[in-house]
Scaffold this active site. Structure first.
Site, PDB file in Angstrom:
ATOM      1  N   HIS A 187       0.816  -1.225   0.000  1.00 19.32           N
ATOM      2  CA  HIS A 187       0.000   0.000   0.000  1.00 19.32           C
ATOM      3  C   HIS A 187       0.847   1.272   0.000  1.00 19.32           C
ATOM      4  O   HIS A 187       0.337   2.357  -0.276  1.00 19.32           O
ATOM      5  CB  HIS A 187      -0.943   0.033   1.208  1.00 19.32           C
ATOM      6  CG  HIS A 187      -1.978  -1.049   1.178  1.00 19.32           C
ATOM      7  ND1 HIS A 187      -2.824  -1.239   0.117  1.00 19.32           N
ATOM      8  CD2 HIS A 187      -2.298  -2.016   2.084  1.00 19.32           C
ATOM      9  CE1 HIS A 187      -3.631  -2.266   0.363  1.00 19.32           C
ATOM     10  NE2 HIS A 187      -3.328  -2.770   1.544  1.00 19.32           N
ATOM     11  N   ASP A 200      -2.535 -10.393  -2.534  1.00 16.56           N
ATOM     12  CA  ASP A 200      -3.142  -9.968  -1.271  1.00 16.56           C
ATOM     13  C   ASP A 200      -4.633  -9.645  -1.529  1.00 16.56           C
ATOM     14  O   ASP A 200      -5.010  -9.266  -2.637  1.00 16.56           O
ATOM     15  CB  ASP A 200      -2.403  -8.723  -0.774  1.00 16.56           C
ATOM     16  CG  ASP A 200      -2.833  -8.261   0.607  1.00 16.56           C
ATOM     17  OD1 ASP A 200      -2.126  -8.587   1.580  1.00 16.56           O
ATOM     18  OD2 ASP A 200      -3.870  -7.569   0.718  1.00 16.56           O
ATOM     19  N   HIS A 209      -6.243  -7.131  -0.637  1.00 17.74           N
ATOM     20  CA  HIS A 209      -6.428  -5.710  -0.933  1.00 17.74           C
ATOM     21  C   HIS A 209      -5.651  -5.291  -2.179  1.00 17.74           C
ATOM     22  O   HIS A 209      -4.582  -5.835  -2.463  1.00 17.74           O
ATOM     23  CB  HIS A 209      -5.960  -4.857   0.253  1.00 17.74           C
ATOM     24  CG  HIS A 209      -6.621  -5.186   1.542  1.00 17.74           C
ATOM     25  ND1 HIS A 209      -6.073  -6.086   2.455  1.00 17.74           N
ATOM     26  CD2 HIS A 209      -7.789  -4.768   2.083  1.00 17.74           C
ATOM     27  CE1 HIS A 209      -6.883  -6.191   3.503  1.00 17.74           C
ATOM     28  NE2 HIS A 209      -7.934  -5.409   3.304  1.00 17.74           N
ATOM     29  N   ASP A 231      -4.549 -12.863   3.232  1.00 20.05           N
ATOM     30  CA  ASP A 231      -5.799 -12.377   3.834  1.00 20.05           C
ATOM     31  C   ASP A 231      -7.000 -12.700   2.941  1.00 20.05           C
ATOM     32  O   ASP A 231      -8.118 -12.261   3.220  1.00 20.05           O
ATOM     33  CB  ASP A 231      -5.730 -10.886   4.187  1.00 20.05           C
ATOM     34  CG  ASP A 231      -5.017 -10.035   3.164  1.00 20.05           C
ATOM     35  OD1 ASP A 231      -4.689 -10.540   2.071  1.00 20.05           O
ATOM     36  OD2 ASP A 231      -4.783  -8.836   3.447  1.00 20.05           O
ATOM     37  N   TYR A 264      -4.228 -12.059   8.453  1.00 16.50           N
ATOM     38  CA  TYR A 264      -4.408 -11.576   9.829  1.00 16.50           C
ATOM     39  C   TYR A 264      -5.019 -12.580  10.794  1.00 16.50           C
ATOM     40  O   TYR A 264      -5.205 -12.265  11.963  1.00 16.50           O
ATOM     41  CB  TYR A 264      -5.216 -10.266   9.789  1.00 16.50           C
ATOM     42  CG  TYR A 264      -4.503  -9.280   8.889  1.00 16.50           C
ATOM     43  CD1 TYR A 264      -3.335  -8.646   9.318  1.00 16.50           C
ATOM     44  CD2 TYR A 264      -4.906  -9.066   7.576  1.00 16.50           C
ATOM     45  CE1 TYR A 264      -2.614  -7.818   8.483  1.00 16.50           C
ATOM     46  CE2 TYR A 264      -4.195  -8.227   6.734  1.00 16.50           C
ATOM     47  CZ  TYR A 264      -3.054  -7.617   7.190  1.00 16.50           C
ATOM     48  OH  TYR A 264      -2.329  -6.805   6.358  1.00 16.50           O
TER      49      TYR A 264
HETATM   50  N1  Q9C Z   1      -9.317  -0.453  10.648  1.00 14.60           N
HETATM   51  C1  Q9C Z   1      -2.529  -5.258   4.075  1.00 14.60           C
HETATM   52  O1  Q9C Z   1      -3.158  -6.302   3.949  1.00 14.60           O
HETATM   53  N2  Q9C Z   1      -7.476  -1.621   7.112  1.00 14.60           N
HETATM   54  N3  Q9C Z   1      -3.083  -4.147   4.523  1.00 14.60           N
HETATM   55  C2  Q9C Z   1      -8.676  -0.914   7.308  1.00 14.60           C
HETATM   56  C3  Q9C Z   1      -9.821  -0.308   9.340  1.00 14.60           C
HETATM   57  C4  Q9C Z   1      -7.022  -1.589   5.790  1.00 14.60           C
HETATM   58  C5  Q9C Z   1      -4.468  -4.139   4.883  1.00 14.60           C
HETATM   59  C6  Q9C Z   1      -9.367  -1.446   8.501  1.00 14.60           C
HETATM   60  C7  Q9C Z   1      -6.423  -2.890   5.434  1.00 14.60           C
HETATM   61  C8  Q9C Z   1      -4.987  -2.773   5.086  1.00 14.60           C
HETATM   62  C9  Q9C Z   1      -1.092  -5.238   3.758  1.00 14.60           C
HETATM   63 ZN    ZN Z   2      -4.272  -7.097   2.502  1.00 14.67          ZN
END
Ligand code: Q9C
Ligand code: ZN
Length: 346
Positions: free
Chosen positions: A157, A193, A195, A282, A321
């Site tokens: 990201h 991933d 995302h 994930d 996660y």
């Molecule tokens: N607390 C990766 O998998 N999180 N990043 C938003 C709100 C965004 C994930 C949740 C997810 C980022 C590397």
């Molecule tokens: Zn991710």
């Protein structure tokens, strides 16, 4: 397959704004402990330390100003008398100018795009070590065929000058740049991933020497919301060198694997001679922040499919996660890959 390990990652533990509450980030030090354990248990024992990364390589991926900001932000935040981790609360409004504020608080908004992560005491060092592991894995991949950068924090990201999404330095982009610098003419980044790999897309968007492909949850309903749509195909010389494959929420392995095969075909067609895999798991059915439906038994198949490209390959750790099965799922990809990949005779 060579495994590249890092020191000091546990010194990075960020704070996350999660739907109205500040919590310890789900991107936790425990994640890497379970990955290390599972990778060793799976019999991968060719473990190397990450080598120091040169500033010149980092500066081909990130702006010098941003690199400097990252390494000093926490101390500046504390010196200003603020408590906790360094975290932004203001971002440029839609028609704001490009002025970079002087204050560390303003610069935090300038150099980030989301409030799901912060800068803790050990963040800069851990991010630097992760980028170093990615570069080291890329070097090993060219020498022996494949390597896995076993690190955190993740990177896909992070843009040229912004952190967000638990990412600070773009490890996959660093690996791709290292492969280019060592002589690969065209490099593919395959981001699996859950995302969208917005940072990697952004860094290479106008370049034709790195093909970026990402399979991810449709940003219309998931982070990073504003980028990751199918219509984004690159710009200028990079036109046609970015492939986004957004999938509906709740997608299961069949649909996901179809997208993987589309990406693999694109990498083949582009004539890439080295590969970076942004390896997030994930996509797992029980991941606490995601909703794809991949099962543990699918991850070796993912590795096998990717190995079929038979390219020098650096696998770069990204998200995932559910600590309980995280290690098993990562090791599964590596095992499927290692069994099917020819490696190199060099
Ligand atoms: N607390 C990766 O998998 N999180 N990043 C938003 C709100 C965004 C994930 C949740 C997810 C980022 C590397
Ligand atoms: Zn991710």
């Amino acid at each position: 397959m060579i495994i590249v390990r890092v020191d000091d990652h546990a010194q990075h533990h960020a704070t996350e704004m999660h739907l109205g509450q500040l919590i310890p980030s789900v991107e936790s030090p425990a994640r890497l402990q379970v990955i290390e354990r599972a990778v060793h248990a799976a019999g991968f024992d060719d473990v190397h330390d990450a080598q120091c990364i040169e500033l010149s390589l980092l500066e081909r991926v990130h702006s010098p100003q941003y690199i400097e900001f990252l390494s000093t932000a926490y101390e500046r935040w504390r010196a200003a008398g603020y408590a906790g981790d360094a975290m932004a609360y203001t971002w440029p409004a839609r028609h704001a100018g490009q002025t970079r504020p002087e204050s560390v608080v303003g610069q935090l908004g300038y150099h980030s795009f989301s409030a799901d992560c912060s800068i803790s005491a050990g963040t800069a060092g851990a991010a630097r070590n992760a980028a170093a592991a990615a570069a080291t894995a890329a070097t090993h991949a060219l020498q022996v065929g494949s390597a896995f950068a076993m690190h955190r924090p993740p990177g896909h990201h992070a843009t040229r000058d912004q952190f967000g999404g638990y990412c600070y330095l773009n490890n996959a982009a660093v690996a791709a740049q290292r492969l280019r610098d060592l002589g690969a003419a065209k490099v593919a980044v395959l981001d699996i991933d859950y995302h969208h790999g917005n940072g990697t897309q952004d860094i290479f968007y106008a370049r034709d020497d790195v093909l970026t492909c990402s399979i991810h949850a449709d940003p219309a309903n998931r982070f990073p919301w504003f980028i990751g749509y199918a219509a984004e195909r690159g710009v200028g010389a990079g036109e046609g060198s970015n492939l986004n494959l957004p999938l509906p929420l709740g997608s299961a392995f069949d649909a996901w694997r179809d997208a993987l095969h589309v990406a693999i075909a694109a990498i083949r067609k582009a004539g890439c001679d080295a590969l970076v895999v942004a390896l997030g798991v994930d996509t797992f059915e029980h991941d606490p922040i995601s909703d794809f439906k991949l099962k543990t038994e699918h991850y070796p198949l993912v590795g096998t499919d990717i190995a079929a490209l038979q390219l020098p390959t650096a696998l770069i750790m990204e998200g995932g996660y559910l600590t309980e099965q995280l290690g098993e799922n990562v090791a599964g990809v590596l095992q499927g890959f290692a069994q099917a990949h020819r490696g190199s005779s060099a």
